[in-house]
Design an enzyme around this catalytic site. Structure first.
Site, PDB file in Angstrom:
ATOM      1  N   HIS A 263      -6.232   9.512   0.448  1.00 37.71           N
ATOM      2  CA  HIS A 263      -6.363   8.082   0.165  1.00 37.71           C
ATOM      3  C   HIS A 263      -5.437   7.321   1.108  1.00 37.71           C
ATOM      4  O   HIS A 263      -4.328   7.767   1.392  1.00 37.71           O
ATOM      5  CB  HIS A 263      -5.989   7.816  -1.295  1.00 37.71           C
ATOM      6  CG  HIS A 263      -6.206   6.405  -1.728  1.00 37.71           C
ATOM      7  ND1 HIS A 263      -5.322   5.393  -1.418  1.00 37.71           N
ATOM      8  CD2 HIS A 263      -7.205   5.829  -2.440  1.00 37.71           C
ATOM      9  CE1 HIS A 263      -5.765   4.257  -1.925  1.00 37.71           C
ATOM     10  NE2 HIS A 263      -6.910   4.493  -2.551  1.00 37.71           N
TER      11      HIS A 263
ATOM     12  N   ASP B 256      -3.445   4.819   0.888  1.00 38.24           N
ATOM     13  CA  ASP B 256      -2.083   4.589   0.391  1.00 38.24           C
ATOM     14  C   ASP B 256      -1.275   5.867   0.366  1.00 38.24           C
ATOM     15  O   ASP B 256      -0.060   5.866   0.601  1.00 38.24           O
ATOM     16  CB  ASP B 256      -2.115   3.991  -1.012  1.00 38.24           C
ATOM     17  CG  ASP B 256      -2.707   2.590  -1.038  1.00 38.24           C
ATOM     18  OD1 ASP B 256      -2.568   1.868  -0.029  1.00 38.24           O
ATOM     19  OD2 ASP B 256      -3.309   2.222  -2.064  1.00 38.24           O
ATOM     20  N   LYS B 257      -1.933   6.979   0.076  1.00 31.90           N
ATOM     21  CA  LYS B 257      -1.227   8.256   0.007  1.00 31.90           C
ATOM     22  C   LYS B 257      -0.919   8.821   1.396  1.00 31.90           C
ATOM     23  O   LYS B 257       0.074   9.536   1.568  1.00 31.90           O
ATOM     24  CB  LYS B 257      -2.028   9.262  -0.825  1.00 31.90           C
ATOM     25  CG  LYS B 257      -1.901   9.003  -2.313  1.00 31.90           C
ATOM     26  CD  LYS B 257      -0.462   9.148  -2.714  1.00 31.90           C
ATOM     27  CE  LYS B 257      -0.148   8.535  -4.044  1.00 31.90           C
ATOM     28  NZ  LYS B 257       1.303   8.503  -4.299  1.00 31.90           N
TER      29      LYS B 257
ATOM     30  N   GLU C 141       8.786   2.379   5.352  1.00 33.30           N
ATOM     31  CA  GLU C 141       7.501   1.864   4.875  1.00 33.30           C
ATOM     32  C   GLU C 141       6.427   2.107   5.935  1.00 33.30           C
ATOM     33  O   GLU C 141       6.687   1.948   7.134  1.00 33.30           O
ATOM     34  CB  GLU C 141       7.597   0.364   4.598  1.00 33.30           C
ATOM     35  CG  GLU C 141       8.720  -0.043   3.673  1.00 33.30           C
ATOM     36  CD  GLU C 141       8.427   0.259   2.218  1.00 33.30           C
ATOM     37  OE1 GLU C 141       7.265   0.565   1.900  1.00 33.30           O
ATOM     38  OE2 GLU C 141       9.361   0.170   1.400  1.00 33.30           O
TER      39      GLU C 141
ATOM     40  N   GLU D 240      14.524   0.924   7.429  1.00 34.25           N
ATOM     41  CA  GLU D 240      15.909   1.102   7.845  1.00 34.25           C
ATOM     42  C   GLU D 240      16.350   2.535   7.596  1.00 34.25           C
ATOM     43  O   GLU D 240      15.897   3.187   6.651  1.00 34.25           O
ATOM     44  CB  GLU D 240      16.811   0.143   7.080  1.00 34.25           C
ATOM     45  CG  GLU D 240      16.698   0.285   5.560  1.00 34.25           C
ATOM     46  CD  GLU D 240      17.580  -0.706   4.830  1.00 34.25           C
ATOM     47  OE1 GLU D 240      17.845  -1.778   5.388  1.00 34.25           O
ATOM     48  OE2 GLU D 240      18.011  -0.390   3.708  1.00 34.25           O
TER      49      GLU D 240
ATOM     50  N   LYS E 185     -10.956   9.774  -5.212  1.00 35.67           N
ATOM     51  CA  LYS E 185     -10.320   9.167  -6.374  1.00 35.67           C
ATOM     52  C   LYS E 185     -10.953   9.764  -7.632  1.00 35.67           C
ATOM     53  O   LYS E 185     -12.154  10.037  -7.659  1.00 35.67           O
ATOM     54  CB  LYS E 185     -10.527   7.644  -6.394  1.00 35.67           C
ATOM     55  CG  LYS E 185      -9.998   6.918  -5.182  1.00 35.67           C
ATOM     56  CD  LYS E 185     -10.285   5.430  -5.250  1.00 35.67           C
ATOM     57  CE  LYS E 185      -9.389   4.732  -6.255  1.00 35.67           C
ATOM     58  NZ  LYS E 185      -9.531   3.248  -6.155  1.00 35.67           N
TER      59      LYS E 185
ATOM     60  N   PHE F 122     -20.326   7.654   0.390  1.00 33.82           N
ATOM     61  CA  PHE F 122     -18.899   7.502   0.688  1.00 33.82           C
ATOM     62  C   PHE F 122     -18.585   8.384   1.908  1.00 33.82           C
ATOM     63  O   PHE F 122     -17.978   9.432   1.795  1.00 33.82           O
ATOM     64  CB  PHE F 122     -18.083   7.921  -0.533  1.00 33.82           C
ATOM     65  CG  PHE F 122     -16.595   7.708  -0.421  1.00 33.82           C
ATOM     66  CD1 PHE F 122     -16.012   7.067   0.671  1.00 33.82           C
ATOM     67  CD2 PHE F 122     -15.762   8.146  -1.432  1.00 33.82           C
ATOM     68  CE1 PHE F 122     -14.642   6.880   0.755  1.00 33.82           C
ATOM     69  CE2 PHE F 122     -14.384   7.969  -1.368  1.00 33.82           C
ATOM     70  CZ  PHE F 122     -13.831   7.335  -0.282  1.00 33.82           C
TER      71      PHE F 122
ATOM     72  N   ASP G  38     -10.217   1.502   4.411  1.00 32.14           N
ATOM     73  CA  ASP G  38      -9.368   0.551   3.708  1.00 32.14           C
ATOM     74  C   ASP G  38      -7.936   0.743   4.178  1.00 32.14           C
ATOM     75  O   ASP G  38      -7.511   1.875   4.429  1.00 32.14           O
ATOM     76  CB  ASP G  38      -9.455   0.785   2.197  1.00 32.14           C
ATOM     77  CG  ASP G  38      -8.914  -0.369   1.371  1.00 32.14           C
ATOM     78  OD1 ASP G  38      -8.572  -1.415   1.959  1.00 32.14           O
ATOM     79  OD2 ASP G  38      -8.839  -0.227   0.139  1.00 32.14           O
ATOM     80  N   ALA G  39      -7.180  -0.314   4.284  1.00 37.79           N
ATOM     81  CA  ALA G  39      -5.792  -0.202   4.708  1.00 37.79           C
ATOM     82  C   ALA G  39      -4.949   0.467   3.620  1.00 37.79           C
ATOM     83  O   ALA G  39      -5.244   0.368   2.431  1.00 37.79           O
ATOM     84  CB  ALA G  39      -5.221  -1.585   5.033  1.00 37.79           C
TER      85      ALA G  39
ATOM     86  N   ARG H  88       1.995   1.781  -3.063  1.00 41.23           N
ATOM     87  CA  ARG H  88       1.005   0.953  -3.751  1.00 41.23           C
ATOM     88  C   ARG H  88       0.302   1.696  -4.890  1.00 41.23           C
ATOM     89  O   ARG H  88      -0.542   1.115  -5.576  1.00 41.23           O
ATOM     90  CB  ARG H  88      -0.022   0.428  -2.736  1.00 41.23           C
ATOM     91  CG  ARG H  88      -0.781  -0.771  -3.256  1.00 41.23           C
ATOM     92  CD  ARG H  88      -1.390  -1.611  -2.165  1.00 41.23           C
ATOM     93  NE  ARG H  88      -2.289  -0.882  -1.298  1.00 41.23           N
ATOM     94  CZ  ARG H  88      -3.015  -1.458  -0.342  1.00 41.23           C
ATOM     95  NH1 ARG H  88      -2.929  -2.763  -0.142  1.00 41.23           N
ATOM     96  NH2 ARG H  88      -3.795  -0.739   0.438  1.00 41.23           N
ATOM     97  N   LYS H  89       0.649   2.947  -5.116  1.00 37.12           N
ATOM     98  CA  LYS H  89       0.023   3.709  -6.197  1.00 37.12           C
ATOM     99  C   LYS H  89       1.079   4.198  -7.183  1.00 37.12           C
ATOM    100  O   LYS H  89       1.138   5.364  -7.543  1.00 37.12           O
ATOM    101  CB  LYS H  89      -0.764   4.892  -5.609  1.00 37.12           C
ATOM    102  CG  LYS H  89      -2.057   4.466  -4.920  1.00 37.12           C
ATOM    103  CD  LYS H  89      -3.061   3.949  -5.947  1.00 37.12           C
ATOM    104  CE  LYS H  89      -4.351   3.466  -5.299  1.00 37.12           C
ATOM    105  NZ  LYS H  89      -4.200   2.181  -4.616  1.00 37.12           N
TER     106      LYS H  89
ATOM    107  N   LYS I  64      12.016   6.652   0.288  1.00 39.53           N
ATOM    108  CA  LYS I  64      13.377   6.254  -0.073  1.00 39.53           C
ATOM    109  C   LYS I  64      14.259   7.478  -0.277  1.00 39.53           C
ATOM    110  O   LYS I  64      13.864   8.431  -0.965  1.00 39.53           O
ATOM    111  CB  LYS I  64      13.365   5.426  -1.357  1.00 39.53           C
ATOM    112  CG  LYS I  64      12.597   4.117  -1.228  1.00 39.53           C
ATOM    113  CD  LYS I  64      12.529   3.373  -2.544  1.00 39.53           C
ATOM    114  CE  LYS I  64      11.737   2.072  -2.392  1.00 39.53           C
ATOM    115  NZ  LYS I  64      11.603   1.357  -3.679  1.00 39.53           N
TER     116      LYS I  64
ATOM    117  N   LYS J  31      18.621   5.296  -3.521  1.00 37.96           N
ATOM    118  CA  LYS J  31      17.792   4.251  -4.117  1.00 37.96           C
ATOM    119  C   LYS J  31      17.415   4.696  -5.532  1.00 37.96           C
ATOM    120  O   LYS J  31      16.638   5.631  -5.718  1.00 37.96           O
ATOM    121  CB  LYS J  31      16.528   4.007  -3.297  1.00 37.96           C
ATOM    122  CG  LYS J  31      16.735   3.176  -2.038  1.00 37.96           C
ATOM    123  CD  LYS J  31      17.446   3.909  -0.953  1.00 37.96           C
ATOM    124  CE  LYS J  31      17.440   3.134   0.367  1.00 37.96           C
ATOM    125  NZ  LYS J  31      18.239   3.829   1.398  1.00 37.96           N
TER     126      LYS J  31
ATOM    127  N   ASP K 157      15.535   3.382  -7.601  1.00 40.29           N
ATOM    128  CA  ASP K 157      14.096   3.319  -7.868  1.00 40.29           C
ATOM    129  C   ASP K 157      13.530   4.727  -7.967  1.00 40.29           C
ATOM    130  O   ASP K 157      12.670   5.009  -8.817  1.00 40.29           O
ATOM    131  CB  ASP K 157      13.363   2.595  -6.732  1.00 40.29           C
ATOM    132  CG  ASP K 157      13.595   1.103  -6.731  1.00 40.29           C
ATOM    133  OD1 ASP K 157      13.882   0.555  -7.803  1.00 40.29           O
ATOM    134  OD2 ASP K 157      13.509   0.493  -5.658  1.00 40.29           O
TER     135      ASP K 157
END
Length: 399
Positions: free
Chosen positions: A17, A19-20, A52, A65, A179, A244, A252-253, A258-259, A279, A283, A285
């Site tokens: 995907h 995003d992945k 990123e 960074e 998906k 597909f 798709d970008a 984002r997931k 990260k 971090k 997060d």
């Protein structure tokens, strides 16, 4: 969940995907910094990465960074990204590991951020959190061993099985992008069946129909779901658009982070404000989400409650969490406030304490980038250390 009978749905997305793909590249960069630090004799506690990635048609942009060995050059980052794309399986006209244009725009970590994280610097001299924020951990009895919510767990397993068929079993008609979505029926608080299964998978043979694809993938789906979960009531949607072929970043970008619901509990539990991939573990997060999952899983494994949800919060540059909250069912004999009282005795929840307890200063992050950060098997290299169940005796001694 207070209701005992209901349906709940979660989704997953494959390593291909868009995003992945971005998550994978970002996490490979984190791993590279830790590997190179070990080879160069640099203190791994000094590594800093916040990378990123953007992916689109035959284009990758990497920004963020870092702080680490000077031997890590843009050319090395570019080659690392190409290797990751090749391993995922992209050799298509619209996205190819050899021909993609890759921009590397990484720069040194902000000194204003660094002073809050580095020991002995900034307003607070202890190693502080890399950012403010809230993080959540969760575990439940839905899936024995994994102690994960069933909908997201089996959504992951479907795609993992298809990836293995594609990469190891000769099913090269399957594309990397896919998906899944599973709706699980709960009765008396326990998962008992699949009400609906949705799968969209990229296929490299344009002549295949949705019916063709269903006949090929259904055995894999039935293999990973519990016996008896699929019956005549189960609703199937396999490639419901009908075709597909164009997939991945060409279709798709993709963006790092984002997931986040796919990465955690499929919506069965809350998610904090930050993503994980790209990260380093200063971090919170990332590292505090791992710590709260570790605590929740051990509490459920110890029999404290059928499900446990934990929230922690932090201020940037400050070591100690600003709050700890534990949520269990209202009818559970052991209440949340009692569990909250023992957590500081189970684990040091400062950033340094988490990194030390879970041994996070290692190149262990690329495997987390797809199929979930939780419910996985701990690895001999230290990967998924937050999935260990080694606090049971300590929990029972204090409760």
């Amino acid at each position: 969940m207070s209701r005992q009978s209901y349906e709940f749905t979660s989704e997953s997305v494959s390593e291909g995907h868009p995003d992945k793909v971005a998550d994978r590249i970002s996490d490979e960069i984190v791993d590279l910094y830790f590997r190179e630090a070990a080879e160069q004799g640099m203190d791994p506690w000094q590594i800093r990465v916040a990378a990123e990635t953007l992916t689109t048609t035959n284009k990758v942009v990497i920004a963020g960074e870092t702080r680490g060995p000077s031997s890590i050059t843009p050319d090395r980052i570019e080659q690392l990204a190409r290797d990751a794309i090749r391993d995922i399986g992209y050799e298509q006209d619209g996205f190819h590991w050899q021909t993609a244009d890759i921009d590397v725009l990484l720069h040194p970590q902000s000194v204003d951020i660094a002073q809050g994280v580095d020991t002995g610097a900034g307003l607070h001299k202890a190693e502080g959190a890399g950012d403010q924020g809230i993080m959540f951990g969760y575990a439940s009895l839905d899936v024995p061993g994994a102690l994960m919510p069933a909908p997201v767990h089996y959504s992951h397993k479907i795609l993992e099985r298809l990836a293995r068929a594609r990469k190891q079993e000769g099913q090269d008609w399957l594309g990397p992008d896919s998906k899944s979505q599973v709706t699980v029926r709960y009765h008396n608080g326990r998962p008992v069946g699949a009400s609906a299964i949705v799968l969209s998978t990229q296929h490299l043979d344009p002549d295949l129909t949705s019916s063709d694809i269903r006949s090929r993938v259904q055995p894999y789906i039935e293999e990973v779901l519990p016996t008896g979960w699929i019956d005549e009531r189960t609703i199937w949607h396999i490639n419901p658009t009908g075709k597909f072929v164009i997939g991945g970043p060409d279709g798709d970008a993709g963006l790092t982070g984002r997931k986040i619901i796919v990465d955690t509990y499929g919506g069965m539990a809350p998610h904090g404000g930050g993503a994980f991939s790209g990260k380093d573990p200063t971090k919170v997060d990332r590292s505090a989400a791992y710590a709260t999952r570790y605590l929740a899983k051990n509490l459920v494994a110890a029999g404290v409650a059928p499900w446990v949800e934990i929230q922690v919060s932090y201020a940037i540059g400050v070591a100690a969490p600003t709050s700890i909250y534990v949520n269990v069912d209202d009818n559970n004999p052991i209440k949340g406030d009692r569990i909250e009282a023992i957590i500081p005795h189970l684990m040091d929840l400062t950033p340094r304490g988490i990194r030390s307890h879970l041994d996070l200063n290692k190149p262990i992050y690329a495997p987390t980038s797809a199929y979930g950060h939780f419910g996985r098997e701990p690895g001999p290299d230290g990967a998924f250390s937050w999935e260990k169940v080694d606090l049971i005796d300590a929990i029972k001694a204090r409760l």
